[in-house]
Every structure is written in C-alpha cells, then in structure tokens.
Design a protein around this motif. Structure first.
Motif, PDB file in Angstrom:
ATOM      1  N   MET A   1     -15.005  10.284   8.304  1.00  0.00           N
ATOM      2  CA  MET A   1     -13.642   9.748   8.276  1.00  0.00           C
ATOM      3  C   MET A   1     -13.174   9.611   6.831  1.00  0.00           C
ATOM      4  N   LEU A   2     -11.878   9.780   6.627  1.00  0.00           N
ATOM      5  CA  LEU A   2     -11.291   9.667   5.297  1.00  0.00           C
ATOM      6  C   LEU A   2     -10.754   8.257   5.064  1.00  0.00           C
ATOM      7  N   LEU A   3     -10.723   7.874   3.789  1.00  0.00           N
ATOM      8  CA  LEU A   3     -10.092   6.627   3.383  1.00  0.00           C
ATOM      9  C   LEU A   3      -8.872   6.956   2.537  1.00  0.00           C
ATOM     10  N   LEU A   4      -7.706   6.470   2.959  1.00  0.00           N
ATOM     11  CA  LEU A   4      -6.493   6.577   2.162  1.00  0.00           C
ATOM     12  C   LEU A   4      -6.420   5.358   1.255  1.00  0.00           C
ATOM     13  N   VAL A   5      -5.996   5.576   0.010  1.00  0.00           N
ATOM     14  CA  VAL A   5      -6.065   4.527  -1.002  1.00  0.00           C
ATOM     15  C   VAL A   5      -4.742   4.451  -1.748  1.00  0.00           C
ATOM     16  N   ALA A   6      -4.225   3.228  -1.922  1.00  0.00           N
ATOM     17  CA  ALA A   6      -2.996   3.011  -2.682  1.00  0.00           C
ATOM     18  C   ALA A   6      -3.168   1.780  -3.567  1.00  0.00           C
ATOM     19  N   TYR A   7      -2.281   1.663  -4.548  1.00  0.00           N
ATOM     20  CA  TYR A   7      -2.271   0.539  -5.491  1.00  0.00           C
ATOM     21  C   TYR A   7      -1.098  -0.364  -5.145  1.00  0.00           C
ATOM     22  N   ASP A   8      -1.341  -1.668  -5.073  1.00  0.00           N
ATOM     23  CA  ASP A   8      -0.300  -2.566  -4.575  1.00  0.00           C
ATOM     24  C   ASP A   8       0.894  -2.715  -5.521  1.00  0.00           C
ATOM     25  N   GLN A   9       0.769  -2.267  -6.776  1.00  0.00           N
ATOM     26  CA  GLN A   9       1.889  -2.329  -7.711  1.00  0.00           C
ATOM     27  C   GLN A   9       2.616  -0.989  -7.853  1.00  0.00           C
ATOM     28  N   ASP A  10       2.261  -0.041  -7.020  1.00  0.00           N
ATOM     29  CA  ASP A  10       2.890   1.283  -7.034  1.00  0.00           C
ATOM     30  C   ASP A  10       3.888   1.346  -5.885  1.00  0.00           C
ATOM     31  N   PRO A  11       5.189   1.377  -6.167  1.00  0.00           N
ATOM     32  CA  PRO A  11       6.173   1.327  -5.076  1.00  0.00           C
ATOM     33  C   PRO A  11       6.099   2.523  -4.134  1.00  0.00           C
ATOM     34  N   ALA A  12       5.828   3.713  -4.652  1.00  0.00           N
ATOM     35  CA  ALA A  12       5.727   4.880  -3.776  1.00  0.00           C
ATOM     36  C   ALA A  12       4.512   4.752  -2.863  1.00  0.00           C
ATOM     37  N   GLY A  13       3.390   4.360  -3.438  1.00  0.00           N
ATOM     38  CA  GLY A  13       2.193   4.154  -2.628  1.00  0.00           C
ATOM     39  C   GLY A  13       2.397   3.090  -1.570  1.00  0.00           C
ATOM     40  N   ARG A  14       3.042   1.987  -1.950  1.00  0.00           N
ATOM     41  CA  ARG A  14       3.279   0.901  -0.997  1.00  0.00           C
ATOM     42  C   ARG A  14       4.199   1.358   0.125  1.00  0.00           C
ATOM     43  N   ASN A  15       5.214   2.139  -0.207  1.00  0.00           N
ATOM     44  CA  ASN A  15       6.117   2.629   0.836  1.00  0.00           C
ATOM     45  C   ASN A  15       5.397   3.559   1.807  1.00  0.00           C
ATOM     46  N   MET A  16       4.519   4.401   1.297  1.00  0.00           N
ATOM     47  CA  MET A  16       3.741   5.260   2.192  1.00  0.00           C
ATOM     48  C   MET A  16       2.822   4.424   3.073  1.00  0.00           C
ATOM     49  N   VAL A  17       2.213   3.409   2.487  1.00  0.00           N
ATOM     50  CA  VAL A  17       1.345   2.507   3.249  1.00  0.00           C
ATOM     51  C   VAL A  17       2.124   1.822   4.369  1.00  0.00           C
ATOM     52  N   ASP A  18       3.327   1.344   4.059  1.00  0.00           N
ATOM     53  CA  ASP A  18       4.118   0.615   5.055  1.00  0.00           C
ATOM     54  C   ASP A  18       4.358   1.455   6.305  1.00  0.00           C
ATOM     55  N   TYR A  19       4.531   2.753   6.124  1.00  0.00           N
ATOM     56  CA  TYR A  19       4.696   3.630   7.287  1.00  0.00           C
ATOM     57  C   TYR A  19       3.377   3.771   8.049  1.00  0.00           C
ATOM     58  N   LEU A  20       2.302   4.025   7.338  1.00  0.00           N
ATOM     59  CA  LEU A  20       1.033   4.363   7.982  1.00  0.00           C
ATOM     60  C   LEU A  20       0.415   3.193   8.734  1.00  0.00           C
ATOM     61  N   ILE A  21       0.556   1.978   8.220  1.00  0.00           N
ATOM     62  CA  ILE A  21      -0.149   0.850   8.842  1.00  0.00           C
ATOM     63  C   ILE A  21       0.505   0.387  10.140  1.00  0.00           C
ATOM     64  N   GLN A  22       1.660   0.938  10.473  1.00  0.00           N
ATOM     65  CA  GLN A  22       2.293   0.568  11.742  1.00  0.00           C
ATOM     66  C   GLN A  22       1.399   0.895  12.934  1.00  0.00           C
ATOM     67  N   LYS A  23       0.545   1.904  12.775  1.00  0.00           N
ATOM     68  CA  LYS A  23      -0.324   2.333  13.873  1.00  0.00           C
ATOM     69  C   LYS A  23      -1.775   1.917  13.638  1.00  0.00           C
ATOM     70  N   MET A  24      -1.999   1.003  12.698  1.00  0.00           N
ATOM     71  CA  MET A  24      -3.361   0.657  12.323  1.00  0.00           C
ATOM     72  C   MET A  24      -3.621  -0.825  12.555  1.00  0.00           C
ATOM     73  N   THR A  25      -4.905  -1.192  12.566  1.00  0.00           N
ATOM     74  CA  THR A  25      -5.326  -2.572  12.769  1.00  0.00           C
ATOM     75  C   THR A  25      -6.073  -3.043  11.532  1.00  0.00           C
ATOM     76  N   LYS A  26      -5.726  -4.213  11.022  1.00  0.00           N
ATOM     77  CA  LYS A  26      -6.352  -4.716   9.800  1.00  0.00           C
ATOM     78  C   LYS A  26      -7.658  -5.429  10.124  1.00  0.00           C
ATOM     79  N   SER A  27      -8.692  -5.106   9.350  1.00  0.00           N
ATOM     80  CA  SER A  27      -9.998  -5.736   9.485  1.00  0.00           C
ATOM     81  C   SER A  27     -10.530  -6.001   8.085  1.00  0.00           C
TER      82      SER A  27
END
Length: 260
Positions: free
Chosen positions: A1-27
């Motif tokens: 399995m792959l791990l996608l990685v973003a930086y919380d101070q990067d607005p582009a990365g955060r925006n991509m994350v916001d879309y992807l986590i809609q279908k994910m569960t936080k653990s």
C-alpha cells in the motif's frame, strides 16, 4: 500500500488532502483508505528522510505546491534527489528511488483531461530536492505556480482526484521501458512528451546544468537507485559541454544508450 504525504503549512497539499480524506477514516495520525493511506506532517515534506522510521509502506506520493519565478501555472511531477549540495532537504549527491510507473500513469491520466486545465503547463520536472534517503519508490505531485493556484480548492481537488484514479487503476505500464534521462532543462519537454505519448517511463532525470556534477561514483549510485532502468535516454542536443564525457561513462555501464 502507498502512503500519501502532505505538509500542513502547504496550501496546495492541504487542499488536495481535504478532497482525499472525505473517503477515509482517521486512526491516530494516519487517514486510512482502501487503496492508500495518508498522513499530514507538521514539518516540510522535502525533509522527510525520516519517514520510514515511523511508517512502513510500499511507496510514497508527496502532495505539494509548485513554485517558480516565472509564475506560469503548472501541474508537475518529479522524482527527488541532489546531484551536488542539498539545498532543500535530502542528502548531497544522493537520489531517491523513483516511481516511474506511477509517474507515467499520472501524466497520461492528466493529459487525457488536459482541456480542463487550459493555461497550465503539464510537465515533468528534473530530479531535485529531498527527501533522498527513503528505501521505497517516491514521487512528488505538484500544483503551481502561485498562491492563486495553491489556494484554488477546486483545482487542487481535481488534481487529487486524478492522483486517486492513478493509484487505483491497474498498472498497465509494465510494457514500457524505464529510462534515466540526461540533458534538457529543468522542465524537460522531450522527456515529458515521451512519457505521455511514447514508450518510455522515467526514473531519475539529470538536467543539463547538473551534468557537471556527474562522475563515475555518482553515476553508479544513480543506476543502483533506479533498479528497473535499462536505458539511458539522452536529450542529445541539450547536454552542453559535458555530452561526450557523460556518453563515455555511460558506454562503460550496462545501460543501452539512446539519443533523442
């Protein structure tokens, strides 16, 4: 399995994350998904050589903003590495293990809907910055080139959706030949065209301005870090004064040398 990685101070990365986590569960710190997991770091992802000390995955996809003095809107992807000093993460004279199959699938998927991104350059970048020490394949996927693009939630969501489709789809690039690229500019248009329309995928790409740093030790390090590569693809007209020296070194390796 792959791990996608973003930086919380990067607005582009955060925006991509916001879309992807809609279908994910936080653990804990990890967002869990069916085809990939995701983590948001509180330190820059260009300095994430430590990642495998905490997370065990088959590969890493870094979601990032792209910046350039030109200001030209661009959607880019690239492998990481430093051919000389480590100016932005990673180690000096070290390249990461690239992800040529995923890179080719992503660029072809992106090009297939390029009319949705009018005014954007869709391009590879030459290998640059960190991290460089990871033991699994990695790739940067970037949205740029100014705050207007980084903060465009719809644009970043669209790119995130393409990343998601790319990961989920069957890997049909096994019939493509993997090459290490030599020459060209930081935005190697000939290699980009080859990835989208041709039979090659790319591992590390050493641009013209970095050829001066390639010696035998670094060349063999690059070859070792590109384990699926059996071709050196040369942008022959864009290699400058180091062309003959690089060719002579390559002729001593097991790589097939192809000029474009």
């Amino acid at each position: 399995m792959l791990l996608l990685v973003a930086y919380d101070q990067d607005p582009a990365g955060r925006n991509m994350v916001d879309y992807l986590i809609q279908k994910m569960t936080k653990s804990g710190p990890i967002y869990r998904g069916e085809s990939f997991d995701l983590v948001v770091l509180d330190t820059p992802i260009t300095h994430a050589d430590w990642l495998e000390s905490k997370f065990d995955y088959d590969g890493f996809v870094f979601l990032s903003r792209h910046a350039a003095k030109s200001g030209v809107p661009a959607l880019t992807c690239h492998s990481t590495g430093n051919f000389d000093e480590a100016m932005l993460g990673g180690n000096e004279r070290q390249v990461a293990i690239p992800f040529p199959s995923l890179q080719k699938r992503y660029l072809k998927e992106l090009w297939g809907v390029h009319e949705r991104f009018a005014g954007f350059d869709i391009t590879l970048e030459a290998t640059h910055h960190g991290p460089t020490a990871l033991s699994k394949p990695s790739i940067f996927v970037e949205v740029g080139t100014t705050p207007a693009e980084w903060n465009n939630a719809k644009l970043c969501h669209d790119i995130a959706a393409i990343v998601e489709r790319t990961i989920i789809q069957h890997d049909d690039t096994t019939q493509h030949t993997v090459a290490v690229g030599f020459g060209g500019t930081h935005y190697p248009h000939r290699f980009t065209r080859e990835v989208i329309h041709g039979r090659y995928s790319f591992g590390s790409i050493i641009p013209k301005h970095a050829l001066q740093y390639i010696d035998e030790n670094l060349l063999y390090h690059i070859i070792r870090r590109n384990p699926k590569t059996n071709v050196a693809l040369l942008d022959w007209d864009s290699m400058g004064t180091n062309r003959r020296r690089i060719l002579d070194m390559l002729n001593e390796t097991s790589l097939e040398v192809v000029r474009v």
